[in-house]
Design a protein around this motif. Structure first.
Motif, PDB file in Angstrom:
ATOM      1  N   MET A  79       3.370  -1.019  15.051  1.00  0.00           N
ATOM      2  CA  MET A  79       3.428  -0.196  13.921  1.00  0.00           C
ATOM      3  C   MET A  79       4.753  -0.822  13.379  1.00  0.00           C
ATOM      4  N   ALA A  80       4.980  -1.114  11.995  1.00  0.00           N
ATOM      5  CA  ALA A  80       6.077  -1.589  11.445  1.00  0.00           C
ATOM      6  C   ALA A  80       6.546  -0.933  10.230  1.00  0.00           C
ATOM      7  N   TRP A  81       7.835  -0.869   9.978  1.00  0.00           N
ATOM      8  CA  TRP A  81       8.552  -0.232   8.664  1.00  0.00           C
ATOM      9  C   TRP A  81       8.764  -1.756   7.608  1.00  0.00           C
ATOM     10  N   LEU A  82       7.553  -1.776   6.794  1.00  0.00           N
ATOM     11  CA  LEU A  82       7.670  -3.069   5.882  1.00  0.00           C
ATOM     12  C   LEU A  82       8.211  -2.698   4.462  1.00  0.00           C
ATOM     13  N   GLY A  83       8.616  -3.809   3.854  1.00  0.00           N
ATOM     14  CA  GLY A  83       8.794  -3.830   2.455  1.00  0.00           C
ATOM     15  C   GLY A  83       7.718  -4.294   1.793  1.00  0.00           C
ATOM     16  N   GLY A  84       7.369  -3.951   0.309  1.00  0.00           N
ATOM     17  CA  GLY A  84       6.208  -4.066  -0.344  1.00  0.00           C
ATOM     18  C   GLY A  84       5.876  -5.527  -0.151  1.00  0.00           C
ATOM     19  N   PHE A  85       6.785  -6.742  -0.057  1.00  0.00           N
ATOM     20  CA  PHE A  85       6.454  -7.933  -0.165  1.00  0.00           C
ATOM     21  C   PHE A  85       6.101  -8.473   1.217  1.00  0.00           C
ATOM     22  N   THR A  86       6.802  -7.976   2.228  1.00  0.00           N
ATOM     23  CA  THR A  86       6.180  -8.174   3.738  1.00  0.00           C
ATOM     24  C   THR A  86       4.943  -7.494   4.121  1.00  0.00           C
ATOM     25  N   PHE A  87       4.633  -6.415   3.085  1.00  0.00           N
ATOM     26  CA  PHE A  87       3.199  -5.792   3.570  1.00  0.00           C
ATOM     27  C   PHE A  87       2.119  -6.714   3.160  1.00  0.00           C
ATOM     28  N   VAL A  88       2.331  -7.057   1.867  1.00  0.00           N
ATOM     29  CA  VAL A  88       1.623  -8.180   1.026  1.00  0.00           C
ATOM     30  C   VAL A  88       1.265  -9.301   2.076  1.00  0.00           C
ATOM     31  N   GLN A  89       2.405 -10.118   2.501  1.00  0.00           N
ATOM     32  CA  GLN A  89       2.496 -11.174   3.436  1.00  0.00           C
ATOM     33  C   GLN A  89       1.581 -10.714   4.514  1.00  0.00           C
ATOM     34  N   ALA A  90       1.890  -9.627   5.238  1.00  0.00           N
ATOM     35  CA  ALA A  90       1.010  -9.321   6.564  1.00  0.00           C
ATOM     36  C   ALA A  90      -0.451  -9.266   6.154  1.00  0.00           C
ATOM     37  N   SER A  91      -0.811  -8.457   5.071  1.00  0.00           N
ATOM     38  CA  SER A  91      -2.127  -8.292   4.665  1.00  0.00           C
ATOM     39  C   SER A  91      -2.853  -9.540   4.373  1.00  0.00           C
ATOM     40  N   GLN A  92      -2.233 -10.354   3.787  1.00  0.00           N
ATOM     41  CA  GLN A  92      -2.751 -11.812   3.627  1.00  0.00           C
ATOM     42  C   GLN A  92      -3.045 -12.679   4.890  1.00  0.00           C
ATOM     43  N   ARG A  93      -2.454 -12.417   6.014  1.00  0.00           N
ATOM     44  CA  ARG A  93      -2.608 -12.836   7.324  1.00  0.00           C
ATOM     45  C   ARG A  93      -3.743 -12.256   8.200  1.00  0.00           C
ATOM     46  N   GLY A  94      -3.791 -11.157   7.764  1.00  0.00           N
ATOM     47  CA  GLY A  94      -4.643 -10.352   9.041  1.00  0.00           C
ATOM     48  C   GLY A  94      -4.867  -8.881   8.407  1.00  0.00           C
ATOM     49  N   LYS A  95      -5.592  -8.405   9.387  1.00  0.00           N
ATOM     50  CA  LYS A  95      -5.974  -6.803   8.907  1.00  0.00           C
ATOM     51  C   LYS A  95      -4.678  -5.829   9.283  1.00  0.00           C
ATOM     52  N   VAL A  96      -4.105  -5.186   8.530  1.00  0.00           N
ATOM     53  CA  VAL A  96      -3.137  -4.277   8.630  1.00  0.00           C
ATOM     54  C   VAL A  96      -3.335  -3.227   7.870  1.00  0.00           C
ATOM     55  N   VAL A  97      -3.097  -1.883   8.161  1.00  0.00           N
ATOM     56  CA  VAL A  97      -3.262  -0.788   7.534  1.00  0.00           C
ATOM     57  C   VAL A  97      -2.067   0.189   7.054  1.00  0.00           C
ATOM     58  N   PRO A  98      -1.647   0.310   5.856  1.00  0.00           N
ATOM     59  CA  PRO A  98      -0.546   1.098   5.276  1.00  0.00           C
ATOM     60  C   PRO A  98      -0.776   2.479   5.514  1.00  0.00           C
ATOM     61  N   LEU A  99      -0.026   3.317   6.185  1.00  0.00           N
ATOM     62  CA  LEU A  99      -0.306   4.783   6.436  1.00  0.00           C
ATOM     63  C   LEU A  99       0.387   5.613   5.553  1.00  0.00           C
ATOM     64  N   VAL A 100       1.886   5.574   5.542  1.00  0.00           N
ATOM     65  CA  VAL A 100       2.571   6.462   4.630  1.00  0.00           C
ATOM     66  C   VAL A 100       3.878   5.656   4.006  1.00  0.00           C
ATOM     67  N   GLN A 101       4.416   6.008   2.823  1.00  0.00           N
ATOM     68  CA  GLN A 101       5.514   5.626   2.127  1.00  0.00           C
ATOM     69  C   GLN A 101       6.345   7.047   2.196  1.00  0.00           C
ATOM     70  N   ARG A 102       7.643   6.886   1.864  1.00  0.00           N
ATOM     71  CA  ARG A 102       8.409   7.856   1.305  1.00  0.00           C
ATOM     72  C   ARG A 102       8.057   7.995  -0.211  1.00  0.00           C
ATOM     73  N   GLU A 103       8.145   9.223  -0.372  1.00  0.00           N
ATOM     74  CA  GLU A 103       8.007   9.503  -2.105  1.00  0.00           C
ATOM     75  C   GLU A 103       8.713   8.803  -2.610  1.00  0.00           C
ATOM     76  N   GLU A 104       9.907   8.325  -2.366  1.00  0.00           N
ATOM     77  CA  GLU A 104      10.784   7.590  -3.345  1.00  0.00           C
ATOM     78  C   GLU A 104      10.450   6.312  -3.458  1.00  0.00           C
ATOM     79  N   ASP A 105       9.472   5.807  -2.525  1.00  0.00           N
ATOM     80  CA  ASP A 105       9.175   4.171  -2.467  1.00  0.00           C
ATOM     81  C   ASP A 105       8.163   3.885  -3.528  1.00  0.00           C
ATOM     82  N   SER A 106       7.486   5.102  -4.469  1.00  0.00           N
ATOM     83  CA  SER A 106       6.695   5.154  -5.571  1.00  0.00           C
ATOM     84  C   SER A 106       7.238   4.837  -6.563  1.00  0.00           C
ATOM     85  N   ARG A 107       8.693   4.617  -6.514  1.00  0.00           N
ATOM     86  CA  ARG A 107       9.413   4.533  -7.822  1.00  0.00           C
ATOM     87  C   ARG A 107      10.845   3.984  -7.367  1.00  0.00           C
TER      88      ARG A 107
END
Length: 281
Positions: free
Chosen positions: A79-107
Motif C-alpha cells: 500500500m502507498a500514499w500517492l499523489g494524484g499524478f503518481t497514482f495515474v503513473q502507477a495505474s498506467q504501469r499495472g493494476k492498482v486499486v485506490p481505496l480512500v482519500q481524505r475528504e480534503e483531497d476532493s478539493r
C-alpha cells in the motif's frame, strides 16, 4: 522415509513463511516531506492499522516518487500514499486499486509563494524571475500548478528566468526564504501546517496565490493484494472518527477531517492535465 519427512518439513516451512509474509503489510509514501516527518505522521496510523487488521504494519521509506510507483507495481510494497499524478503513473504501469482519500483531497489546492523582499504581488510580475516546483512527479508541487500556469499562458521554461525542482514541499519554502529562488509553489496542506507550526518566517516568505481545486492524494494498494484485506483496510480508514480522541490524533497528523472512499475515475482530470502539460503520453 527420511525423504518423505524432509518433504513434509519443507512444505510446513514454506507454509509458515507464506503465512508470515501475509501477516505483514508493507506501506510506503511519496517523499513529499522530510523522511523523519513522514515517519512521525505514519507511526500512530500504522499502530492503528495493526490493531484493526490483526497484522504487523511496516513503513518502508523510499528515496523518490518514482521508487514508490516502481515498488507498488512490482509488489514490493502492499500500500502507498500517492499523489494524484503518481497514482495515474502507477495505474498506467499495472493494476492498482485506490481505496480512500481524505475528504480534503476532493478539493485540493496548491499555493504560490514569493520572497517577501521581491515586491511582487501577482503571478504576472514573476516574468524573468527564478521559480521552483517541488518534485517533478508531484501533483500539487508540479503537475497541477504547471497546468494552471499554462492555462494563463505562462509556460514556465520561457516565462521564468530559471525553473528548479526542490524535491519536496518544505524544501521549496526553504528555497524561497533563502532567496535561492524568487518564487515557488507547494501543497496547500503543507503550507498551512508549516505556518501553523511557526516554521515559516513570514518576513521572508509571503503567499502569492492559490490554484483552482483538483483531486489529489489517496491510499492505494497493489491490485494483487487479497480482496478481503483490501476491504478491511478501507473499512479501517473509513472508521476513523474525529469524535474519538485517539482517532482525532491520527486524523490531525494526516491533516484529515475524515477519510472517504475513492475511485480511479476521480483522477481522470489529473491524467488529462498531465497529457496537456506534456508530462504523460
Amino acid at each position: 522415509m527420511n525423504i518423505a519427512k524432509l518433504s513434509v518439513a519443507g512444505l510446513l516451512l514454506a507454509a509458515a513463511t507464506l503465512s508470515h509474509a501475509e501477516a505483514l503489510l508493507k506501506v510506503s509514501a511519496i517523499p513529499d516531506e522530510a523522511p523523519t516527518e513522514l515517519q512521525r505522521k505514519f507511526a500512530p496510523l500504522g499502530q492503528y492499522l495493526e490493531k484493526e487488521l490483526g497484522m504487523k504494519v511496516q513503513f518502508v521509506p523510499v528515496s523518490d516518487y518514482a521508487a514508490v510507483v516502481t515498488a507498488l507495481n512490482a509488489d514490493q510494497i502492499d500500500m502507498a500514499w500517492l499523489g494524484g499524478f503518481t497514482f495515474v503513473q502507477a495505474s498506467q504501469r499495472g493494476k492498482v486499486v485506490p481505496l480512500v482519500q481524505r475528504e480534503e483531497d476532493s478539493r485540493f489546492t496548491s499555493k504560490y509563494i514569493v520572497n517577501a523582499d521581491s515586491g511582487i504581488s501577482k503571478l504576472q510580475q514573476l516574468k524573468g524571475k527564478s521559480f521552483a516546483f517541488g518534485s517533478a512527479s508531484s501533483t500539487s508541487g508540479h503537475l497541477m500548478p504547471r497546468y494552471f500556469l499554462q492555462k494563463q499562458h505562462i509556460k514556465p521554461e520561457t516565462f521564468f528566468k530559471s525553473v528548479g525542482y526542490s524535491g519536496a514541499h518544505d524544501a521549496t519554502v526553504a528555497w524561497v526564504a533563502s532567496g535561492k529562488v524568487d518564487a515557488g509553489v507547494l501543497n496547500a496542506s503543507v503550507w498551512d501546517k508549516l505556518v501553523e507550526a511557526g516554521k515559516v518566517d513570514q518576513s521572508k516568505v509571503k503567499l502569492l496565490g492559490t490554484t483552482p481545486p483538483y483531486f489529489d492524494y489517496n491510499w492505494t494498494v497493489r491490485g494483487s493484494l487479497d480482496k478481503k484485506l483490501q476491504q478491511k483496510i478501507q473499512q479501517a480508514f473509513l472508521k476513523l472518527n474525529a469524535a474519538n480522541p485517539e482517532h482525532k490524533a491520527i486524523l490531525d497528523l494526516q491533516r484529515a477531517s475524515k477519510f472517504i472512499p475513492t475511485k480511479a475515475a476521480n483522477y481522470k482530470g489529473i491524467e488529462t492535465a498531465a497529457k496537456e502539460a506534456g508530462l504523460l503520453q
